[in-house]
Design an enzyme around this catalytic site. Structure first.
Site, PDB file in Angstrom:
ATOM      1  N   ALA A  65      44.240  46.725  44.957  1.00 22.13           N
ATOM      2  CA  ALA A  65      44.234  47.511  46.057  1.00 22.13           C
ATOM      3  C   ALA A  65      43.277  48.969  45.621  1.00 22.13           C
ATOM      4  O   ALA A  65      43.320  49.188  44.501  1.00 22.13           O
ATOM      5  CB  ALA A  65      45.688  47.991  46.466  1.00 22.13           C
ATOM      6  N   GLY A 110      46.272  43.703  43.528  1.00 22.78           N
ATOM      7  CA  GLY A 110      45.865  42.965  44.789  1.00 22.78           C
ATOM      8  C   GLY A 110      44.966  41.768  44.617  1.00 22.78           C
ATOM      9  O   GLY A 110      45.003  41.122  45.452  1.00 22.78           O
ATOM     10  N   GLU A 113      46.918  39.099  43.421  1.00 20.22           N
ATOM     11  CA  GLU A 113      47.696  38.519  44.519  1.00 20.22           C
ATOM     12  C   GLU A 113      47.281  37.723  45.692  1.00 20.22           C
ATOM     13  O   GLU A 113      47.383  36.895  46.186  1.00 20.22           O
ATOM     14  CB  GLU A 113      48.613  39.878  45.326  1.00 20.22           C
ATOM     15  CG  GLU A 113      49.467  40.609  44.405  1.00 20.22           C
ATOM     16  CD  GLU A 113      49.987  41.999  44.802  1.00 20.22           C
ATOM     17  OE1 GLU A 113      49.125  42.729  44.998  1.00 20.22           O
ATOM     18  OE2 GLU A 113      51.378  41.829  45.346  1.00 20.22           O
ATOM     19  N   GLU A 133      50.453  47.145  37.985  1.00 17.12           N
ATOM     20  CA  GLU A 133      50.919  48.225  38.774  1.00 17.12           C
ATOM     21  C   GLU A 133      51.976  49.247  37.979  1.00 17.12           C
ATOM     22  O   GLU A 133      51.955  50.330  38.238  1.00 17.12           O
ATOM     23  CB  GLU A 133      51.562  47.654  39.855  1.00 17.12           C
ATOM     24  CG  GLU A 133      50.893  47.056  40.941  1.00 17.12           C
ATOM     25  CD  GLU A 133      50.486  45.563  40.960  1.00 17.12           C
ATOM     26  OE1 GLU A 133      50.612  45.005  39.932  1.00 17.12           O
ATOM     27  OE2 GLU A 133      49.716  45.014  41.833  1.00 17.12           O
TER      28      GLU A 133
HETATM   29  N1  COA Z   1      40.709  51.122  43.512  1.00 17.84           N
HETATM   30  C1  COA Z   1      39.792  51.995  43.623  1.00 17.84           C
HETATM   31  N2  COA Z   1      38.606  51.939  42.766  1.00 17.84           N
HETATM   32  C2  COA Z   1      38.434  51.228  41.792  1.00 17.84           C
HETATM   33  C3  COA Z   1      39.447  50.103  41.741  1.00 17.84           C
HETATM   34  C4  COA Z   1      40.861  50.309  42.503  1.00 17.84           C
HETATM   35  N3  COA Z   1      41.719  49.500  42.083  1.00 17.84           N
HETATM   36  N4  COA Z   1      39.074  49.441  40.603  1.00 17.84           N
HETATM   37  C5  COA Z   1      37.968  49.970  40.268  1.00 17.84           C
HETATM   38  N5  COA Z   1      37.557  51.062  41.029  1.00 17.84           N
HETATM   39  C6  COA Z   1      36.241  51.771  40.907  1.00 17.84           C
HETATM   40  C7  COA Z   1      36.217  52.748  39.935  1.00 17.84           C
HETATM   41  O1  COA Z   1      36.835  53.822  40.369  1.00 17.84           O
HETATM   42  C8  COA Z   1      34.760  53.029  39.565  1.00 17.84           C
HETATM   43  O2  COA Z   1      34.098  53.900  40.674  1.00 17.84           O
HETATM   44  P1  COA Z   1      33.125  55.030  40.642  1.00 17.84           P
HETATM   45  O3  COA Z   1      32.128  54.430  39.837  1.00 17.84           O
HETATM   46  O4  COA Z   1      33.007  55.725  41.829  1.00 17.84           O
HETATM   47  O5  COA Z   1      33.888  56.129  39.529  1.00 17.84           O
HETATM   48  C9  COA Z   1      34.295  51.683  39.909  1.00 17.84           C
HETATM   49  O6  COA Z   1      35.217  50.932  40.587  1.00 17.84           O
HETATM   50  C10 COA Z   1      33.942  50.797  38.655  1.00 17.84           C
HETATM   51  O7  COA Z   1      35.035  50.895  37.810  1.00 17.84           O
HETATM   52  P2  COA Z   1      35.086  51.239  36.184  1.00 17.84           P
HETATM   53  O8  COA Z   1      36.848  51.636  36.057  1.00 17.84           O
HETATM   54  O9  COA Z   1      34.163  52.446  36.130  1.00 17.84           O
HETATM   55  O10 COA Z   1      34.860  49.962  35.609  1.00 17.84           O
HETATM   56  P3  COA Z   1      35.295  49.527  34.258  1.00 17.84           P
HETATM   57  O11 COA Z   1      34.617  48.347  33.735  1.00 17.84           O
HETATM   58  O12 COA Z   1      35.316  50.821  33.039  1.00 17.84           O
HETATM   59  O13 COA Z   1      36.702  49.043  34.253  1.00 17.84           O
HETATM   60  C11 COA Z   1      38.765  47.838  35.231  1.00 17.84           C
HETATM   61  C12 COA Z   1      37.084  47.862  35.113  1.00 17.84           C
HETATM   62  C13 COA Z   1      39.009  46.747  36.503  1.00 17.84           C
HETATM   63  C14 COA Z   1      39.394  47.482  33.822  1.00 17.84           C
HETATM   64  C15 COA Z   1      39.003  49.478  36.026  1.00 17.84           C
HETATM   65  O14 COA Z   1      38.239  49.659  37.027  1.00 17.84           O
HETATM   66  C16 COA Z   1      40.517  49.259  36.574  1.00 17.84           C
HETATM   67  O15 COA Z   1      41.465  49.487  35.706  1.00 17.84           O
HETATM   68  N6  COA Z   1      40.872  49.076  37.827  1.00 17.84           N
HETATM   69  C17 COA Z   1      42.065  49.392  38.403  1.00 17.84           C
HETATM   70  C18 COA Z   1      42.835  48.214  38.070  1.00 17.84           C
HETATM   71  C19 COA Z   1      44.254  48.277  38.814  1.00 17.84           C
HETATM   72  O16 COA Z   1      45.059  49.208  38.251  1.00 17.84           O
HETATM   73  N7  COA Z   1      44.359  47.557  39.857  1.00 17.84           N
HETATM   74  C20 COA Z   1      45.879  47.789  40.449  1.00 17.84           C
HETATM   75  C21 COA Z   1      45.767  48.626  41.441  1.00 17.84           C
HETATM   76  S1  COA Z   1      47.250  48.498  42.342  1.00 17.84           S
END
Ligand code: COA
Length: 264
Positions: A65, A110, A113, A133
């Protein structure tokens, strides 16, 4: 037509690509609006016999999400958001046409999911799955506590969601979270080939398979109409006898020829 999705129709399969690669295809409110509408299109358009949901770019299916929408939310807004997400995912799960997730990278929160709401999943060997989460002080809200438990069992689901661990494609295959793992460049091809096989079967019967299997795993009586899966199976079995395709299938077998199903 959709601001966050790309769609293309190939051999009666609608390929739906969530298209926010700069945000790793995170699910914001607009993506839900578009997924809701594309599910309606899948239900309504007779040219569409099946669908594949995948993510844009090489890195992510859906990274969850959209966390940027969370900060100003209160309890009621959060509950409305979870309800909205669940409703859209129920619509995908209840499609009478098969919908496969082609998981091409991160499927977190999400994203995991959404993949689990599809009828089954194939993934590329660089895919990663997780329900992280609790790292955010949250729990899954779009059905993850329920569907992950149904797919991989209670103990692993408990561990997986309490530790927020991310698992790779091989582990997802071992846990039955996905049906197949492929090289990234073979992912869509594999999903399309599975659907082409399904397209050769009687569409009404396929829809009833989806319905009865869904009843087997969902205990919510609103969803099951108060009926057990066994009861619904008896009814669906009987309803198949009212279809032209069932008559054609049985006749084709007796005449030692290939059945020509028309979806009626
Ligand atoms: N919501 C909003 N933005 C998200 C996102 C999310 N769930 N997941 C990634 N992004 C965005 C980042 O903020 C970043 O944006 P920016 O370039 O404007 O800063 C962009 O996507 C790239 O992500 P980044 O974190 O820089 O990539 P990474 O390769 O370093 O890491 C992940 C990849 C997937 C490990 C990391 O993005 C992450 O942990 N995301 C969240 C996962 C999560 O907790 N999901 C459950 C949500 S309830």
């Amino acid at each position: 037509m959709y601001s966050t999705l790309l769609t293309s129709l190939e051999n009666n399969t609608l390929i739906v690509t969530i298209n926010r690669p700069d945000k790793l295809n995170a699910l914001n409110a607009q993506v839900f609006t578009d997924l809701d509408a594309v599910a309606d299109e899948i239900y309504a358009n007779p040219e569409i016999k099946s669908a594949i949901i995948t993510g844009a770019g090489a890195k992510a299916f859906v990274a969850g999400a959209d966390i940027s929408e969370f900060s100003s939310m209160n309890k009621e807004q959060a509950m409305a958001m979870a309800k909205r997400g669940q409703d859209v995912f129920f619509k995908i799960e209840n499609s009478r046409k098969p919908i496969i997730a082609a998981v091409n990278g991160f499927a977190l929160g999400g994203g995991c999911e959404l993949a689990m709401a599809c009828h089954f999943r194939v993934c590329s060997d660089n895919a990663k799955f997780g329900q992280p989460e609790v790292n955010l002080g949250l729990i899954p809200g779009y059905g993850g506590t329920q569907r992950l438990t149904q797919l991989i069992g209670k103990g692993k689901s408990m561990e997986f969601q309490m530790t927020a661990q991310t698992i790779d494609a091989a582990e997802a295959l071992r846990l039955n979270l996905v049906n197949y793992v492929t090289a990234p460049d073979k992912l869509l091809e594999t999903a399309k080939a599975l659907l082409q096989t399904i397209h050769t079967k009687a569409p009404v019967a396929i829809g009833k398979i989806i319905e009865c299997i869904n009843v087997a795993i969902v205990s919510d009586s609103a969803y099951t109409n108060g009926k057990s899966g066994y009861d619904r199976e008896i009814e669906c079995f009987g309803e198949c006898f009212e279809t032209k395709d069932m008559r054609e299938g049985a006749a084709a077998f007796m005449e030692k020829r290939k059945a020509n199903f028309i979806g009626e």
